[in-house]
Every structure is written in structure tokens, then in C-alpha cells.
Enzyme design. Structure first.
Site, PDB file in Angstrom:
ATOM      1  N   CYS A  31       0.831  -1.212   0.000  1.00 56.72           N
ATOM      2  CA  CYS A  31       0.000   0.000   0.000  1.00 56.72           C
ATOM      3  C   CYS A  31       0.866   1.264   0.000  1.00 56.72           C
ATOM      4  CB  CYS A  31      -0.898  -0.058   1.234  1.00 56.72           C
ATOM      5  SG  CYS A  31      -1.693   1.487   1.684  1.00 56.72           S
ATOM      6  N   CYS A  34       0.247   3.690   2.861  1.00 52.68           N
ATOM      7  CA  CYS A  34       0.752   3.070   4.096  1.00 52.68           C
ATOM      8  C   CYS A  34       2.257   3.307   4.221  1.00 52.68           C
ATOM      9  CB  CYS A  34       0.471   1.567   4.112  1.00 52.68           C
ATOM     10  SG  CYS A  34      -1.270   1.120   4.046  1.00 52.68           S
TER      11      CYS A  34
END
Length: 104
Positions: A31, A34
Site C-alpha cells: 500500500c 501506508c
């Protein structure tokens, strides 16, 4: 304090039984947002003892992600006294992280 990797086996001790607020980061290695948020959380964790910062990898801990209805990542959930009290989805900056946890 450094961030703490949490699994299903350590969730109760690290999050539910914590004696201070806990910021739980639901994330995944693939991600992009992230990856952007991770160093922010490391920095915040290193700067404070007011709360704990825990990380849960949604690919490794699908059951915990489902338990908290995590549909998008990164999802940050603030836990106090074993209950979720505030939530944020997506990347946020350092000051927003602190405001989220401290409720200001």
C-alpha cells in the site's frame, strides 16, 4: 517508544489491556499511502509516551481487520480502555495523527 507489531496473539495484551491510549495502524506492505504514513508513525511513536503506536498487517491478520471493519488502508483507530473511540482512513500528516490520538 517504537511502534509495536501486533498479531492476534498479542492484540489483547498490547491493545485491549493497555493503560494508555493506543493508535492502531492497519496497513499492508503493498500500500503506497501506508508506506508514506509509516515513517510519520515511527516519528510520532519516538516522540511520545502519552500513547502507544501499534501496527497490524491486514494481509497477515485478516481476522483483526475484519473485526474492526477495515475496508481501506491505511486505517488508524484510536483505542481507549479497550474500545475504539476515533478513526481515520487514508494518509494524514504528523500533526493530524497527534490530534487524532489526543482528541483535540
Amino acid at each position: 517508544m517504537a511502534t509495536i507489531k501486533v498479531t492476534k496473539a498479542t492484540f489483547e495484551k498490547e491493545v485491549l489491556q493497555a493503560d494508555k491510549p493506543v493508535l492502531v495502524d492497519f496497513w499492508a506492505s503493498w500500500c503506497g499511502p501506508c508506506k508514506m504514513l509509516s515513517p510519520v508513525l515511527e516519528e510520532v511513536a519516538a516522540e511520545t509516551d502519552e500513547f502507544k503506536v501499534c501496527k497490524i498487517n491486514v494481509d497477515e491478520e485478516e481476522e483483526l481487520a475484519a473485526q474492526f471493519n477495515v475496508m481501506s488502508i491505511p486505517t488508524l483507530i484510536v483505542m481507549e480502555g479497550g474500545s475504539p473511540v476515533r478513526k481515520s482512513v487514508g494518509y494524514i500528516g504528523k500533526e493530524e495523527v497527534k490530534k487524532l490520538v489526543l482528541g483535540s
